[in-house]
Design a protein around this motif. Structure first.
Motif, PDB file in Angstrom:
ATOM      1  N   ALA A  80    -147.037  55.296  25.353  1.00 25.97           N
ATOM      2  CA  ALA A  80    -148.363  54.783  25.686  1.00 25.97           C
ATOM      3  C   ALA A  80    -149.294  54.829  24.477  1.00 25.97           C
ATOM      4  CB  ALA A  80    -148.963  55.583  26.835  1.00 25.97           C
ATOM      5  N   ALA A  84    -150.966  51.260  23.007  1.00 28.11           N
ATOM      6  CA  ALA A  84    -152.407  51.077  23.171  1.00 28.11           C
ATOM      7  C   ALA A  84    -152.956  50.108  22.137  1.00 28.11           C
ATOM      8  CB  ALA A  84    -153.118  52.426  23.070  1.00 28.11           C
ATOM      9  N   THR A  88    -158.667  50.662  21.659  1.00 27.34           N
ATOM     10  CA  THR A  88    -158.534  51.819  22.542  1.00 27.34           C
ATOM     11  C   THR A  88    -158.131  53.060  21.752  1.00 27.34           C
ATOM     12  OG1 THR A  88    -157.819  50.318  24.300  1.00 27.34           O
ATOM     13  CG2 THR A  88    -157.484  52.660  24.675  1.00 27.34           C
ATOM     14  N   HIS A 140    -146.727  49.238  29.179  1.00 26.42           N
ATOM     15  CA  HIS A 140    -148.079  49.796  29.090  1.00 26.42           C
ATOM     16  C   HIS A 140    -149.162  48.731  28.934  1.00 26.42           C
ATOM     17  CE1 HIS A 140    -146.675  53.908  29.043  1.00 26.42           C
ATOM     18  NE2 HIS A 140    -145.833  53.623  28.071  1.00 26.42           N
ATOM     19  N   ASP A 141    -148.789  47.468  29.095  1.00 21.85           N
ATOM     20  CA  ASP A 141    -149.782  46.406  28.992  1.00 21.85           C
ATOM     21  C   ASP A 141    -150.755  46.508  30.168  1.00 21.85           C
ATOM     22  OD1 ASP A 141    -151.193  44.027  28.578  1.00 21.85           O
ATOM     23  OD2 ASP A 141    -149.404  42.965  27.887  1.00 21.85           O
ATOM     24  N   GLU A 142    -152.040  46.503  29.882  1.00 21.63           N
ATOM     25  CA  GLU A 142    -153.058  46.677  30.927  1.00 21.63           C
ATOM     26  C   GLU A 142    -153.423  45.357  31.604  1.00 21.63           C
ATOM     27  OE1 GLU A 142    -156.289  48.660  29.005  1.00 21.63           O
ATOM     28  OE2 GLU A 142    -155.222  50.569  28.872  1.00 21.63           O
ATOM     29  N   VAL A 168    -155.635  42.200  35.765  1.00 18.70           N
ATOM     30  CA  VAL A 168    -154.884  43.439  35.986  1.00 18.70           C
ATOM     31  C   VAL A 168    -153.858  43.289  37.103  1.00 18.70           C
ATOM     32  CG1 VAL A 168    -156.703  44.948  35.136  1.00 18.70           C
ATOM     33  CG2 VAL A 168    -156.684  44.300  37.560  1.00 18.70           C
ATOM     34  N   PRO A 197    -149.375  46.159  35.811  1.00 19.70           N
ATOM     35  CA  PRO A 197    -150.189  47.186  35.160  1.00 19.70           C
ATOM     36  C   PRO A 197    -150.420  48.421  36.011  1.00 19.70           C
ATOM     37  CG  PRO A 197    -151.106  45.014  34.750  1.00 19.70           C
ATOM     38  CD  PRO A 197    -150.031  44.830  35.773  1.00 19.70           C
ATOM     39  N   SER A 198    -150.249  48.308  37.316  1.00 23.80           N
ATOM     40  CA  SER A 198    -150.398  49.473  38.202  1.00 23.80           C
ATOM     41  C   SER A 198    -149.338  50.532  37.924  1.00 23.80           C
ATOM     42  CB  SER A 198    -150.294  49.036  39.669  1.00 23.80           C
ATOM     43  OG  SER A 198    -148.980  48.566  39.958  1.00 23.80           O
ATOM     44  N   ARG A 233    -144.634  51.148  34.356  1.00 22.90           N
ATOM     45  CA  ARG A 233    -144.420  52.436  33.687  1.00 22.90           C
ATOM     46  C   ARG A 233    -143.329  53.249  34.380  1.00 22.90           C
ATOM     47  NH1 ARG A 233    -149.825  51.704  33.667  1.00 22.90           N
ATOM     48  NH2 ARG A 233    -150.149  53.006  35.504  1.00 22.90           N
TER      49      ARG A 233
END
Length: 245
Positions: A80, A84, A88, A140-142, A168, A197-198, A233
């Protein structure tokens, strides 16, 4: 009469060198980290120590252990940290623009190395490598991203392209745009990939419906959809293995 003393053999060790008490405490610590890495081939270092050792090369005159620990606390894992965004990363004390770019470079080097494991290979016989690759790229893509792996007649990778990027919890997907790109690349089959992303890679009803729509459109072109991989994730879900397509 005695000869005047000559210059010291090792100028870096002359009397102008800082007394030992003035040497920062982390200098010896860095030496011990490097030695521990060599002796254990990296296996003996904790995650924060591995990150700390990397940061040593970027920040030569500062104790980087607090920065390494702050990064892991902020992002939760090594993967992660590297996934990022630069912006961030810069929210962590001690990480500036330059260092954030260096950390992202490590991530992209890993991504390229993973992608090269697929180049020129029959993808379906390297299925674990495919899953490793998409997980590194997307876990880890938001923002939800929809990608397509285009394959040739021998099921070797032609191209990996993002064909939809959204919010998202949604990425716009247009089956006819996928069909158009298939024809442009002379692709014989594809693998669909998107992320949640969740973190939960369980396919939604909308995911299943959209996949079947893409399959119907490509059937007329005699192009096979081998699978649709959903990345989170928590892992990677294969819709075909789950019996959903």
């Amino acid at each position: 009469m005695k000869d005047a003393p000559g210059p010291p053999l090792f100028p870096e060790q002359n009397s102008s060198q800082k007394p030992e008490k003035d040497v920062p405490h982390y200098h010896g610590h860095r030496d011990r980290l490097r030695q521990k890495f060599v002796e254990t081939d990296g296996a003996g270092l904790a995650d924060y120590e591995m990150l700390e050792l990397l940061l040593c090369g970027f920040i030569p005159r500062k104790d980087v252990k607090p920065i390494a620990k702050s990064l892991l606390t902020r992002f939760g894992s090594l993967s992660a940290v590297f996934a990022a965004s630069p912006k961030t990363l810069q929210s962590v004390d001690g990480i500036g623009e330059t260092l954030s770019i260096y950390l992202k470079t490590v991530h992209h080097l890993h991504l390229r190395a993973t992608a090269q494991e697929l180049n020129g290979r029959e993808v379906l016989s390297s299925w674990q490598k495919v899953q490793d690759y998409v997980r590194v790229r997307l876990q880890h893509d938001e923002i939800e991203s929809f990608r397509v792996l285009f394959l040739d007649r021998k099921n070797c990778l032609i191209s990996d392209e993002e064909l939809g990027r959204g919010t998202v919890d949604h990425a716009p997907v247009y089956p006819r745009e996928i069909a158009k790109r298939v024809l442009e690349l002379s692709s014989s089959s594809i693998i669909l990939v998107h992320n949640h992303p969740s973190g939960d890679p369980t396919p939604s009803r909308a995911d299943i419906s959209m996949t079947r729509e893409i399959i119907d459109v490509l059937d007329s072109l005699e192009v096979q959809v081998h699978d649709h991989l959903v990345v989170g994730r928590q892992g990677v879900t294969s819709m075909r293995a789950a019996g959903l397509i």
